[in-house]
Structures are given as structure tokens and as C-alpha cells.
Design a protein around this motif. Structure first.
Motif, PDB file in Angstrom:
ATOM      1  N   LYS A 124       0.826  -1.199   0.000  1.00 12.68           N
ATOM      2  CA  LYS A 124       0.000   0.000   0.000  1.00 12.68           C
ATOM      3  C   LYS A 124       0.868   1.261   0.000  1.00 12.68           C
ATOM      4  CE  LYS A 124      -3.558  -2.354   2.705  1.00 12.68           C
ATOM      5  NZ  LYS A 124      -4.295  -2.376   3.980  1.00 12.68           N
ATOM      6  N   ASN A 125       0.383   2.276  -0.694  1.00 11.16           N
ATOM      7  CA  ASN A 125       1.047   3.579  -0.673  1.00 11.16           C
ATOM      8  C   ASN A 125       0.050   4.585  -0.097  1.00 11.16           C
ATOM      9  OD1 ASN A 125       2.123   6.152  -1.254  1.00 11.16           O
ATOM     10  ND2 ASN A 125       3.310   5.307  -2.951  1.00 11.16           N
ATOM     11  N   TYR A 126       0.231   4.912   1.194  1.00  9.54           N
ATOM     12  CA  TYR A 126      -0.724   5.770   1.873  1.00  9.54           C
ATOM     13  C   TYR A 126      -0.734   7.188   1.299  1.00  9.54           C
ATOM     14  CZ  TYR A 126      -1.031   2.009   5.295  1.00  9.54           C
ATOM     15  OH  TYR A 126      -1.234   0.802   5.915  1.00  9.54           O
ATOM     16  N   TYR A 127       0.401   7.632   0.759  1.00  7.55           N
ATOM     17  CA  TYR A 127       0.435   8.964   0.150  1.00  7.55           C
ATOM     18  C   TYR A 127      -0.472   9.004  -1.080  1.00  7.55           C
ATOM     19  CZ  TYR A 127       4.455   9.974   3.147  1.00  7.55           C
ATOM     20  OH  TYR A 127       5.279  10.188   4.220  1.00  7.55           O
ATOM     21  N   GLU A 128      -0.401   7.946  -1.896  1.00  7.03           N
ATOM     22  CA  GLU A 128      -1.249   7.883  -3.083  1.00  7.03           C
ATOM     23  C   GLU A 128      -2.718   7.771  -2.688  1.00  7.03           C
ATOM     24  OE1 GLU A 128      -0.037   4.797  -5.698  1.00  7.03           O
ATOM     25  OE2 GLU A 128       1.846   5.755  -6.279  1.00  7.03           O
ATOM     26  N   THR A 129      -2.991   7.028  -1.615  1.00  3.50           N
ATOM     27  CA  THR A 129      -4.378   6.871  -1.149  1.00  3.50           C
ATOM     28  C   THR A 129      -5.007   8.223  -0.835  1.00  3.50           C
ATOM     29  OG1 THR A 129      -3.897   4.679  -0.222  1.00  3.50           O
ATOM     30  CG2 THR A 129      -5.861   5.808   0.599  1.00  3.50           C
ATOM     31  N   LEU A 130      -4.235   9.115  -0.177  1.00  5.89           N
ATOM     32  CA  LEU A 130      -4.753  10.440   0.193  1.00  5.89           C
ATOM     33  C   LEU A 130      -4.521  11.486  -0.901  1.00  5.89           C
ATOM     34  CD1 LEU A 130      -3.765  10.698   3.981  1.00  5.89           C
ATOM     35  CD2 LEU A 130      -5.939  10.014   2.968  1.00  5.89           C
ATOM     36  N   GLY A 131      -3.759  11.116  -1.945  1.00  8.26           N
ATOM     37  CA  GLY A 131      -3.502  12.058  -3.022  1.00  8.26           C
ATOM     38  C   GLY A 131      -2.568  13.180  -2.634  1.00  8.26           C
ATOM     39  N   VAL A 132      -1.594  12.870  -1.770  1.00  9.19           N
ATOM     40  CA  VAL A 132      -0.622  13.875  -1.328  1.00  9.19           C
ATOM     41  C   VAL A 132       0.791  13.384  -1.646  1.00  9.19           C
ATOM     42  CG1 VAL A 132      -2.105  14.733   0.512  1.00  9.19           C
ATOM     43  CG2 VAL A 132      -0.510  12.861   0.991  1.00  9.19           C
ATOM     44  N   SER A 133       1.747  14.299  -1.537  1.00 15.14           N
ATOM     45  CA  SER A 133       3.140  13.936  -1.791  1.00 15.14           C
ATOM     46  C   SER A 133       3.835  13.550  -0.496  1.00 15.14           C
ATOM     47  CB  SER A 133       3.886  15.114  -2.438  1.00 15.14           C
ATOM     48  OG  SER A 133       4.023  16.183  -1.514  1.00 15.14           O
ATOM     49  N   LYS A 134       4.999  12.957  -0.616  1.00 18.79           N
ATOM     50  CA  LYS A 134       5.761  12.513   0.556  1.00 18.79           C
ATOM     51  C   LYS A 134       6.245  13.689   1.390  1.00 18.79           C
ATOM     52  CE  LYS A 134       9.168   8.970   1.757  1.00 18.79           C
ATOM     53  NZ  LYS A 134      10.175   8.016   1.244  1.00 18.79           N
ATOM     54  N   THR A 135       6.303  14.881   0.803  1.00 19.83           N
ATOM     55  CA  THR A 135       6.770  16.073   1.527  1.00 19.83           C
ATOM     56  C   THR A 135       5.620  16.905   2.074  1.00 19.83           C
ATOM     57  OG1 THR A 135       6.848  17.320  -0.553  1.00 19.83           O
ATOM     58  CG2 THR A 135       8.883  16.213   0.163  1.00 19.83           C
ATOM     59  N   SER A 136       4.389  16.396   1.977  1.00 23.11           N
ATOM     60  CA  SER A 136       3.226  17.154   2.436  1.00 23.11           C
ATOM     61  C   SER A 136       3.279  17.395   3.940  1.00 23.11           C
ATOM     62  CB  SER A 136       1.936  16.418   2.082  1.00 23.11           C
ATOM     63  OG  SER A 136       1.777  16.326   0.694  1.00 23.11           O
ATOM     64  N   THR A 137       2.755  18.544   4.365  1.00 28.46           N
ATOM     65  CA  THR A 137       2.698  18.870   5.788  1.00 28.46           C
ATOM     66  C   THR A 137       1.522  18.158   6.435  1.00 28.46           C
ATOM     67  OG1 THR A 137       1.270  20.800   5.443  1.00 28.46           O
ATOM     68  CG2 THR A 137       3.664  21.141   5.301  1.00 28.46           C
ATOM     69  N   LYS A 138       1.494  18.206   7.789  1.00 30.03           N
ATOM     70  CA  LYS A 138       0.387  17.586   8.515  1.00 30.03           C
ATOM     71  C   LYS A 138      -0.949  18.217   8.141  1.00 30.03           C
ATOM     72  CE  LYS A 138       2.030  15.392  12.735  1.00 30.03           C
ATOM     73  NZ  LYS A 138       1.919  15.374  14.210  1.00 30.03           N
ATOM     74  N   ASP A 139      -0.956  19.539   8.004  1.00 32.77           N
ATOM     75  CA  ASP A 139      -2.197  20.234   7.649  1.00 32.77           C
ATOM     76  C   ASP A 139      -2.683  19.823   6.261  1.00 32.77           C
ATOM     77  OD1 ASP A 139      -2.405  21.585  10.015  1.00 32.77           O
ATOM     78  OD2 ASP A 139      -1.403  23.402   9.307  1.00 32.77           O
ATOM     79  N   GLU A 140      -1.756  19.665   5.319  1.00 33.65           N
ATOM     80  CA  GLU A 140      -2.131  19.239   3.968  1.00 33.65           C
ATOM     81  C   GLU A 140      -2.687  17.818   3.976  1.00 33.65           C
ATOM     82  OE1 GLU A 140       1.102  21.860   1.348  1.00 33.65           O
ATOM     83  OE2 GLU A 140       1.637  19.872   2.108  1.00 33.65           O
ATOM     84  N   ILE A 141      -2.104  16.965   4.793  1.00 30.51           N
ATOM     85  CA  ILE A 141      -2.587  15.581   4.906  1.00 30.51           C
ATOM     86  C   ILE A 141      -3.971  15.561   5.547  1.00 30.51           C
ATOM     87  CG2 ILE A 141      -2.196  13.401   6.132  1.00 30.51           C
ATOM     88  CD1 ILE A 141       0.813  13.865   5.664  1.00 30.51           C
ATOM     89  N   LYS A 142      -4.157  16.383   6.576  1.00 31.01           N
ATOM     90  CA  LYS A 142      -5.452  16.440   7.252  1.00 31.01           C
ATOM     91  C   LYS A 142      -6.544  16.938   6.314  1.00 31.01           C
ATOM     92  CE  LYS A 142      -5.667  17.864  11.515  1.00 31.01           C
ATOM     93  NZ  LYS A 142      -5.687  18.737  12.718  1.00 31.01           N
ATOM     94  N   LYS A 143      -6.240  17.990   5.531  1.00 26.39           N
ATOM     95  CA  LYS A 143      -7.229  18.522   4.592  1.00 26.39           C
ATOM     96  C   LYS A 143      -7.606  17.489   3.539  1.00 26.39           C
ATOM     97  CE  LYS A 143      -5.904  23.399   5.035  1.00 26.39           C
ATOM     98  NZ  LYS A 143      -5.288  24.568   4.355  1.00 26.39           N
ATOM     99  N   ALA A 144      -6.602  16.773   3.040  1.00 28.72           N
ATOM    100  CA  ALA A 144      -6.872  15.741   2.029  1.00 28.72           C
ATOM    101  C   ALA A 144      -7.735  14.625   2.613  1.00 28.72           C
ATOM    102  CB  ALA A 144      -5.553  15.177   1.509  1.00 28.72           C
ATOM    103  N   PHE A 145      -7.447  14.245   3.860  1.00 25.97           N
ATOM    104  CA  PHE A 145      -8.216  13.189   4.521  1.00 25.97           C
ATOM    105  C   PHE A 145      -9.681  13.604   4.692  1.00 25.97           C
ATOM    106  CE2 PHE A 145      -9.882  12.005   8.766  1.00 25.97           C
ATOM    107  CZ  PHE A 145     -10.226  10.700   8.471  1.00 25.97           C
ATOM    108  N   HIS A 146      -9.908  14.825   5.209  1.00 28.62           N
ATOM    109  CA  HIS A 146     -11.280  15.288   5.440  1.00 28.62           C
ATOM    110  C   HIS A 146     -12.074  15.320   4.132  1.00 28.62           C
ATOM    111  CE1 HIS A 146     -10.278  17.494   9.455  1.00 28.62           C
ATOM    112  NE2 HIS A 146     -10.366  16.187   9.580  1.00 28.62           N
ATOM    113  N   LYS A 147     -11.425  15.747   3.065  1.00 29.88           N
ATOM    114  CA  LYS A 147     -12.104  15.821   1.765  1.00 29.88           C
ATOM    115  C   LYS A 147     -12.509  14.428   1.275  1.00 29.88           C
ATOM    116  CE  LYS A 147     -11.430  17.477  -2.973  1.00 29.88           C
ATOM    117  NZ  LYS A 147     -10.501  18.153  -3.910  1.00 29.88           N
ATOM    118  N   LEU A 148     -11.591  13.467   1.370  1.00 25.72           N
ATOM    119  CA  LEU A 148     -11.876  12.113   0.879  1.00 25.72           C
ATOM    120  C   LEU A 148     -12.838  11.367   1.803  1.00 25.72           C
ATOM    121  CD1 LEU A 148      -8.294  11.093  -0.298  1.00 25.72           C
ATOM    122  CD2 LEU A 148     -10.251  11.682  -1.727  1.00 25.72           C
ATOM    123  N   ALA A 149     -12.708  11.585   3.127  1.00 28.24           N
ATOM    124  CA  ALA A 149     -13.617  10.923   4.069  1.00 28.24           C
ATOM    125  C   ALA A 149     -15.048  11.384   3.823  1.00 28.24           C
ATOM    126  CB  ALA A 149     -13.190  11.220   5.505  1.00 28.24           C
TER     127      ALA A 149
END
Length: 287
Positions: free
Chosen positions: A2-27
Motif C-alpha cells: 500500500k502507498n498511503y500517500y497515493e491513497t490520500l492524493g498527497v506527496s511525501k513532503t506534504s505537511t500535517k495540515d495538507e494531509i489532514k485537509k486531504a483526509f477530510h475531503k476524501l472521508a
């Protein structure tokens, strides 16, 4: 793998806030209760976020990929790279990070020979349970049926998304063998109004400019119900007001955390001639 970055549509250098925003949108997009939702995708998104939102788990994923054991740091690493740090918490109770299990006797036996014989044991059964945000804060009970018998699983208050609860003896049953365990994986639906920060809750409250200047008493919807909150005169934009005892309950201390209310002052977008005149008069007075 599994590639969790691809799952959320973010890059490996993404910040926590960027990861959180992507998660909320997909959830929100894949939530099973929505029309066109996708339960499988929703669980994949939750799993990815539970790893990438945790610094230690994210570091392990970056190093080992999804085959990593996301149960903490590597401070207890020893023979051959095995991590023994998880054994200090014992073999029962909660499995908070992953479901990889080791038998200490088997591992030591590989290096020193012998070791205690491993008892025959049934396989573990894993089940997923979805909770509303409110249920995750206050705790709840869920009736599950891992085998032919229904059981009630007590979910403690303040449980985090991605936590796995272990119910001993309700896994696979084999003849002349110890039964496996039931592993209950918790998925928490994000709330649009509240966020959990440790033992505290945080929410936003929009108020008018006049309420900020003069003070006010405004109704606020909390997880406990509707309350009136006093706005002090001259409150600042983004200032936090604390309401004691309205946060996350604790089974251990029997004391609840606090609710922090972030004040957001809504500026008027358009003024009437009379309103502008009055504000200009206040401006002349140095206000």
C-alpha cells in the motif's frame, strides 16, 4: 504494497495540515452513509490517515512501507532488527497500532536454541466498527457477532481513530487449542464542528462585530447539548475561550478535559449609509 500517500492524493513532503485537509475531503466523499459513498475506499482513507498523521508511524512507513509494524519507535530494537519495545505492555489489553504479533519464546529460540514450545492457537478474527465523533468521545457499546454468538463490546471514551481493541477468546476455535482473539478496529467519522486535541475539544464560534466590541451572551451547541457562552467585551479575533469540564472524559482519572471555543469575528461585508456614518463618527473619536 500500500502507498498511503497515493491513497490520500498527497506527496511525501506534504505537511500535517495538507494531509489532514486531504483526509477530510476524501472521508466526506467516500462516507458510506452518503449517496455514492464507498465503504472500502472510506476504510482505506482512514487507514492511510491513521499512519501519516502520526510522526512515528509515518517515519516507519517511509522506511519500511506498509509492511512496517506501526506500534511505536525503535528504541527497543535488538537481535536481528526485531523490535521488543511492544512487549513491555504485555500481551493482553489493547493493540493500539498494528496487528503484527510475535511470540517472544519463538524469537529467542531462533538465537539460543530451544525456547518454550508454542501452544496451538486459533487465528484472530478482525472486525471493523465505525463510530460517530460523539460516540468516540463519550464511549459506547457495540453488539458484534464474530462467530455464532453475539457479544457486546464496550468501547471506552476518548478512543482514537485507528485504535484496535482486543477481546480475548472470541477468535477462531480449534479442537484441543486455545481460541484466538477478536480484534476490533475503530474508525471514527470526522466531525465538521469539533476536533479532538488530547483530552480537550476545540470548536469555532462566529460572532458579530458588535458582540466582540460590547460583549454578549450567545448560544453554543456542544456535544453535551446547547449552552450559553459569555463573550467578554473587546474579545479578539481567533481568541480562545475555555469552558471547563466539557472536553473528553477519562475512565482513569474520572476528570473531563476542557472545551476551547475559538472566536471568529465576522466583519460586515456591506454597510448602509447610516451605519457607515455612525462608524465614521466612532473613527473620529479614536475608536
Amino acid at each position: 504494497m500500500k502507498n498511503y500517500y497515493e491513497t490520500l492524493g498527497v506527496s511525501k513532503t506534504s505537511t500535517k495540515d495538507e494531509i489532514k485537509k486531504a483526509f477530510h475531503k476524501l472521508a466526506h466523499k467516500y462516507h458510506p452513509d452518503k449517496e455514492g459513498g464507498d465503504e472500502a475506499k472510506f476504510k482505506e482513507v482512514n487507514e492511510a490517515y491513521s499512519v501519516l498523521s502520526d510522526d512515528k508511524k509515518r517515519s516507519q512507513f517511509d522506511t519500511f512501507g506498509s509492511n512496517g509494524n506501526f506500534q511505536g519507535g525503535n528504541g527497543g530494537a535488538g537481535f536481528g532488527g526485531f523490535d521488543f519495545s511492544g512487549f513491555q505492555q504485555g500481551f493482553g489489553g489493547f493493540n493500539q497500532g498494528g496487528d503484527v504479533e510475535f511470540d517472544l519464546g519463538d524469537i529467542l529460540g531462533q538465537f539460543f536454541g530451544g525456547g518454550r514450545p508454542r501452544q496451538k492457537r486459533g487465528k484472530n478474527i478482525q472486525m471493523d466498527v465505525e463510530l460517530t465523533f460523539k460516540e468516540s468521545i463519550f464511549g459506547t457499546n457495540r453488539e458484534l457477532k464474530p462467530k455464532d454468538k453475539k457479544i457486546t463490546v464496550s468501547i471506552p471514551p476518548g478512543i482514537d481513530n485507528g485504535t484496535t481493541l482486543r477481546v480475548q477468546g472470541y477468535g477462531e476455535e480449534l479442537q484441543d487449542a486455545q481460541p484466538g482473539d477478536l480484534l476490533v478496529r475503530i474508525w471514527v467519522i470526522p466531525d465538521n464542528n469539533f476536533k479532538k486535541e488530547g483530552s480537550h475539544l476545540v470548536t469555532d464560534l462566529h460572532i458579530k462585530l458588535t458582540s466582540a466590541i460590547l460583549g454578549d451572551e450567545i448560544p453554543l451547541e456542544t456535544l453535551d447539548g446547547l449552552i450559553d457562552i459569555k463573550i467578554p467585551e473587546g474579545v479578539h479575533h481567533a481568541e480562545l475561550l475555555r469552558i471547563k469540564g466539557k472536553g473528553v472524559p477519562s475512565e482513569r482519572s474520572k476528570v473531563r478535559g476542557d472545551l476551547y471555543v475559538r472566536i471568529l469575528i465576522d466583519m460586515p461585508k456591506k454597510l448602509s449609509k447610516d451605519q457607515r456614518k455612525k462608524i465614521e463618527e466612532l473613527k473620529k473619536e479614536g475608536i
